[in-house]
Design a protein around this motif. Structure first.
Motif, PDB file in Angstrom:
ATOM      1  N   ALA A 140       0.825  -1.210   0.000  1.00 58.61           N
ATOM      2  CA  ALA A 140       0.000   0.000   0.000  1.00 58.61           C
ATOM      3  C   ALA A 140       0.857   1.257   0.000  1.00 58.61           C
ATOM      4  CB  ALA A 140      -0.940  -0.015   1.198  1.00 58.61           C
ATOM      5  N   ASN A 141       1.886   1.280   0.848  1.00 65.59           N
ATOM      6  CA  ASN A 141       2.775   2.442   0.891  1.00 65.59           C
ATOM      7  C   ASN A 141       3.518   2.607  -0.429  1.00 65.59           C
ATOM      8  OD1 ASN A 141       2.091   3.179   3.491  1.00 65.59           O
ATOM      9  ND2 ASN A 141       3.755   2.008   4.441  1.00 65.59           N
ATOM     10  N   PHE A 142       3.941   1.492  -1.008  1.00 72.59           N
ATOM     11  CA  PHE A 142       4.668   1.555  -2.275  1.00 72.59           C
ATOM     12  C   PHE A 142       3.777   2.153  -3.361  1.00 72.59           C
ATOM     13  CE2 PHE A 142       6.056  -0.210  -6.336  1.00 72.59           C
ATOM     14  CZ  PHE A 142       7.399   0.125  -6.322  1.00 72.59           C
ATOM     15  N   ARG A 143       2.533   1.691  -3.430  1.00 71.71           N
ATOM     16  CA  ARG A 143       1.602   2.221  -4.433  1.00 71.71           C
ATOM     17  C   ARG A 143       1.432   3.724  -4.259  1.00 71.71           C
ATOM     18  NH1 ARG A 143      -2.805   0.886  -7.715  1.00 71.71           N
ATOM     19  NH2 ARG A 143      -2.422  -1.343  -7.398  1.00 71.71           N
ATOM     20  N   ARG A 144       1.213   4.174  -3.031  1.00 74.92           N
ATOM     21  CA  ARG A 144       1.013   5.606  -2.789  1.00 74.92           C
ATOM     22  C   ARG A 144       2.233   6.411  -3.223  1.00 74.92           C
ATOM     23  NH1 ARG A 144      -1.736   3.813   1.939  1.00 74.92           N
ATOM     24  NH2 ARG A 144       0.198   3.932   3.155  1.00 74.92           N
ATOM     25  N   GLN A 145       3.423   5.894  -2.912  1.00 81.31           N
ATOM     26  CA  GLN A 145       4.638   6.641  -3.222  1.00 81.31           C
ATOM     27  C   GLN A 145       4.879   6.743  -4.729  1.00 81.31           C
ATOM     28  OE1 GLN A 145       7.704   4.654  -0.991  1.00 81.31           O
ATOM     29  NE2 GLN A 145       6.940   5.379   0.989  1.00 81.31           N
ATOM     30  N   VAL A 146       4.725   5.634  -5.440  1.00 78.24           N
ATOM     31  CA  VAL A 146       5.018   5.693  -6.878  1.00 78.24           C
ATOM     32  C   VAL A 146       3.939   6.469  -7.632  1.00 78.24           C
ATOM     33  CG1 VAL A 146       6.405   3.582  -6.867  1.00 78.24           C
ATOM     34  CG2 VAL A 146       3.947   3.440  -7.335  1.00 78.24           C
ATOM     35  N   GLU A 147       2.686   6.372  -7.192  1.00 79.20           N
ATOM     36  CA  GLU A 147       1.636   7.133  -7.858  1.00 79.20           C
ATOM     37  C   GLU A 147       1.794   8.623  -7.583  1.00 79.20           C
ATOM     38  OE1 GLU A 147      -2.031   5.346  -6.622  1.00 79.20           O
ATOM     39  OE2 GLU A 147      -2.007   3.883  -8.269  1.00 79.20           O
ATOM     40  N   ALA A 148       2.257   8.974  -6.376  1.00 81.11           N
ATOM     41  CA  ALA A 148       2.474  10.382  -6.047  1.00 81.11           C
ATOM     42  C   ALA A 148       3.696  10.965  -6.757  1.00 81.11           C
ATOM     43  CB  ALA A 148       2.626  10.552  -4.539  1.00 81.11           C
ATOM     44  N   SER A 149       4.605  10.111  -7.194  1.00 79.80           N
ATOM     45  CA  SER A 149       5.829  10.596  -7.841  1.00 79.80           C
ATOM     46  C   SER A 149       5.573  11.193  -9.209  1.00 79.80           C
ATOM     47  CB  SER A 149       6.829   9.447  -7.981  1.00 79.80           C
ATOM     48  OG  SER A 149       6.403   8.504  -8.954  1.00 79.80           O
TER      49      SER A 149
ATOM     50  N   TYR B 125       1.077  -0.186 -16.276  1.00 77.86           N
ATOM     51  CA  TYR B 125       1.615   1.170 -16.273  1.00 77.86           C
ATOM     52  C   TYR B 125       2.820   1.226 -17.223  1.00 77.86           C
ATOM     53  CZ  TYR B 125      -1.108   2.165 -12.033  1.00 77.86           C
ATOM     54  OH  TYR B 125      -2.117   2.348 -11.126  1.00 77.86           O
ATOM     55  N   ARG B 126       3.205   2.434 -17.562  1.00 79.13           N
ATOM     56  CA  ARG B 126       4.451   2.634 -18.301  1.00 79.13           C
ATOM     57  C   ARG B 126       5.116   3.895 -17.780  1.00 79.13           C
ATOM     58  NH1 ARG B 126       4.045   6.667 -22.152  1.00 79.13           N
ATOM     59  NH2 ARG B 126       1.919   7.269 -22.777  1.00 79.13           N
TER      60      ARG B 126
END
Length: 242
Positions: free
Chosen positions: A191-200, A220-221
């Motif tokens: 969950a944390n990983f998803r939030r971080q990469v989507e926020a990037s 994704y790409r």
């Protein structure tokens, strides 16, 4: 030509640390593997070593790295980055400076390239793939070189898109997380990983999904306008990050 004290010429070699991800089954986490070549002559006869060879007088360093990697393993990575120059006086019986490159390849690209190499009537000789956590005794200082490459990889993943080198053009967030976990050698909270990469803001969601035994996962790409790793003003004009 520069001479050492015993009048031996200094020679320049190139080698490549070529890394990809492999998993034994869908249930198991992937691990980083690399190809090694068994030496057929002294010194270190019979030991495993990184793919490489001598620099020809009329070729550039990256050209030599590509050539020797293709000749020994059948691999042709689309991206090579210079890792380091290793030149300790006692690293070889003859005075040798080794310029080392590293390459990251998706596992499906490795399979395709090796299959094409064999279909053309070639077969990599004395080549075997090893997990980086379980390497055999290595010739020269190649264990130190691989250790340094992995250290660089772990440090670089925190500020660049280097994990992209392990992935196909389109990938799921789980596949991206697998790459990060293999590099960092630790588990990451999904969950944390998803939030971080989507926020990037570095990922672009597609309208396609990966289907299989689990529920469909969105693909994704990366933004292809951004270079995998900016090599600065020495990079070719057409590959520099805008």
């Amino acid at each position: 030509m520069t001479k050492t004290g015993n009048e031996d010429s200094i020679r320049v070699a190139v080698s490549a640390v070529t890394l990809t991800l492999r998993r034994e089954s869908e249930e198991e986490a992937p691990h980083i593997v690399l190809p090694l070549v068994r030496r057929t002559r002294e010194p270190h006869l019979g030991d495993w070593a990184l793919p490489g060879g001598w620099l020809d007088a009329q070729e550039g360093l990256e050209e030599a790295a590509s050539r020797t990697l293709a000749e020994t393993t059948g691999l042709a990575p689309s991206y090579l980055e210079q890792l380091y120059a290793f030149g300790a006086v006692d690293r070889s019986p003859t005075r040798t400076i080794s310029v080392v490159y590293w390459a990251l390849l998706p596992s499906d690209a490795v399979d395709r390239q090796i299959a094409a190499y064999r279909a053309a009537g070639h077969a990599p000789e004395n080549v075997q793939w090893f997990e980086v956590a379980d390497l055999p005794p290595l010739a020269f200082d190649h264990a130190q070189i691989i250790h340094y490459a992995l250290w660089r990889l772990r440090n670089k993943v925190g500020y660049s898109r280097v994990a992209h080198g392990f992935l196909p053009p389109e990938f799921t967030l789980a596949e991206l997380r697998d790459a990060y976990e293999a590099i960092l050698q630790r588990r990451l909270d999904p969950a944390n990983f998803r939030r971080q990469v989507e926020a990037s803001g570095t990922l672009i969601p597609t309208d396609r999904f990966r289907t299989g035994s689990h529920r469909p996962a969105r693909l994704y790409r990366y933004n292809t306008d951004v270079e995998l790793a900016d090599r600065g003003p020495l990079a070719p004009e057409e590959t520099r990050t805008p």
